[in-house]
Design a protein around this motif. Structure first.
Motif, PDB file in Angstrom:
ATOM      1  N   LYS A   6       0.801  -1.223   0.000  1.00 32.41           N
ATOM      2  CA  LYS A   6       0.000   0.000   0.000  1.00 32.41           C
ATOM      3  C   LYS A   6       0.833   1.272   0.000  1.00 32.41           C
ATOM      4  O   LYS A   6       1.872   1.355   0.635  1.00 32.41           O
ATOM      5  N   LYS A   7       0.307   2.252  -0.737  1.00 30.31           N
ATOM      6  CA  LYS A   7       0.802   3.634  -0.761  1.00 30.31           C
ATOM      7  C   LYS A   7       2.295   3.750  -1.045  1.00 30.31           C
ATOM      8  O   LYS A   7       3.035   4.384  -0.309  1.00 30.31           O
ATOM      9  N   PHE A   8       2.719   3.142  -2.142  1.00 30.55           N
ATOM     10  CA  PHE A   8       4.109   3.298  -2.591  1.00 30.55           C
ATOM     11  C   PHE A   8       4.211   4.570  -3.416  1.00 30.55           C
ATOM     12  O   PHE A   8       3.379   4.818  -4.290  1.00 30.55           O
ATOM     13  N   ASP A  12       9.556   5.600  -5.735  1.00 31.34           N
ATOM     14  CA  ASP A  12      10.000   4.298  -5.239  1.00 31.34           C
ATOM     15  C   ASP A  12       9.644   3.183  -6.226  1.00 31.34           C
ATOM     16  O   ASP A  12      10.431   2.248  -6.431  1.00 31.34           O
ATOM     17  N   ILE A  13       8.491   3.295  -6.855  1.00 38.30           N
ATOM     18  CA  ILE A  13       8.093   2.304  -7.863  1.00 38.30           C
ATOM     19  C   ILE A  13       9.062   2.361  -9.046  1.00 38.30           C
ATOM     20  O   ILE A  13       9.426   1.326  -9.604  1.00 38.30           O
ATOM     21  N   GLU A  14       9.501   3.557  -9.405  1.00 36.58           N
ATOM     22  CA  GLU A  14      10.488   3.695 -10.486  1.00 36.58           C
ATOM     23  C   GLU A  14      11.795   2.995 -10.124  1.00 36.58           C
ATOM     24  O   GLU A  14      12.409   2.335 -10.968  1.00 36.58           O
ATOM     25  N   ILE A  56       3.541  -4.182 -14.888  1.00 37.76           N
ATOM     26  CA  ILE A  56       2.666  -3.768 -13.780  1.00 37.76           C
ATOM     27  C   ILE A  56       3.184  -2.453 -13.197  1.00 37.76           C
ATOM     28  O   ILE A  56       2.434  -1.494 -13.002  1.00 37.76           O
ATOM     29  N   PHE A  57       4.496  -2.411 -12.940  1.00 41.24           N
ATOM     30  CA  PHE A  57       5.099  -1.200 -12.386  1.00 41.24           C
ATOM     31  C   PHE A  57       5.047  -0.048 -13.387  1.00 41.24           C
ATOM     32  O   PHE A  57       4.821   1.094 -13.009  1.00 41.24           O
ATOM     33  N   ARG A  58       5.242  -0.342 -14.641  1.00 36.70           N
ATOM     34  CA  ARG A  58       5.181   0.692 -15.678  1.00 36.70           C
ATOM     35  C   ARG A  58       3.803   1.353 -15.702  1.00 36.70           C
ATOM     36  O   ARG A  58       3.695   2.584 -15.791  1.00 36.70           O
ATOM     37  N   ALA A  59       2.754   0.541 -15.612  1.00 30.62           N
ATOM     38  CA  ALA A  59       1.396   1.086 -15.603  1.00 30.62           C
ATOM     39  C   ALA A  59       1.177   1.992 -14.394  1.00 30.62           C
ATOM     40  O   ALA A  59       0.528   3.047 -14.508  1.00 30.62           O
ATOM     41  N   ASP A  67       1.106   8.426  -5.410  1.00 33.00           N
ATOM     42  CA  ASP A  67       1.403   7.134  -4.807  1.00 33.00           C
ATOM     43  C   ASP A  67       0.391   6.112  -5.295  1.00 33.00           C
ATOM     44  O   ASP A  67      -0.647   6.461  -5.852  1.00 33.00           O
ATOM     45  N   SER A  68       0.718   4.841  -5.089  1.00 32.78           N
ATOM     46  CA  SER A  68      -0.115   3.805  -5.659  1.00 32.78           C
ATOM     47  C   SER A  68       0.009   2.521  -4.846  1.00 32.78           C
ATOM     48  O   SER A  68       1.051   2.248  -4.247  1.00 32.78           O
ATOM     49  N   ASN A  69      -1.051   1.732  -4.853  1.00 31.94           N
ATOM     50  CA  ASN A  69      -1.016   0.401  -4.268  1.00 31.94           C
ATOM     51  C   ASN A  69      -0.557  -0.580  -5.345  1.00 31.94           C
ATOM     52  O   ASN A  69      -0.886  -0.418  -6.520  1.00 31.94           O
TER      53      ASN A  69
END
Length: 113
Positions: A6-8, A12-14, A56-59, A67-69
């Motif tokens: 949750k809430k990344f 950080d996802i990059e 998935i991360f690219r999307a 931020d995103s789950n």
């Protein structure tokens, strides 16, 4: 069964996506030298799963949210854990922190399944 991180933050996802790519390249480079058939087959599964996770991360990155789950299967979570715990010498301090934090979160979620 799904595991949600949750809430990344997108930054950080990059970093995670970049590390996934490095892990994929490492696996691909080493697969041709593999002599153990079982390890070879496992590496193919890992590479295939990593490639699907890359998108998935690219999307998530392209969604333009701050931020995103991230929702993953247990298999994807374990493979991401492998990637997080992989010791790549060229990681920056920021990359190390993000990957360690992600590793800790995934480990906690997997233990509590």
């Amino acid at each position: 069964m799904k595991i949600t991180l949750k809430k990344f933050k997108i930054a950080d996802i990059e970093i995670i996506q970049s590390e996934l790519l490095q892990f994929i390249r490492n696996k691909v480079d080493n697969i041709s030298h593999c002599k153990d058939y079982e390890k070879y087959c496992n590496d193919i599964i890992v590479i295939d799963t990593l490639q699907s996770m890359f998108y998935i991360f690219r999307a998530k990155i392209e969604s333009k949210k701050t931020d995103s789950n991230i929702t993953l299967t247990p298999t994807q979570s374990v493979i991401l854990l492998y990637c997080c715990q992989w010791e790549r010498k060229e990681r920056t301090q920021e990359q190390k922190i993000v990957m360690q934090t992600t590793s800790d979160i995934i480990h906690e979620r997997l233990v509590n399944i």
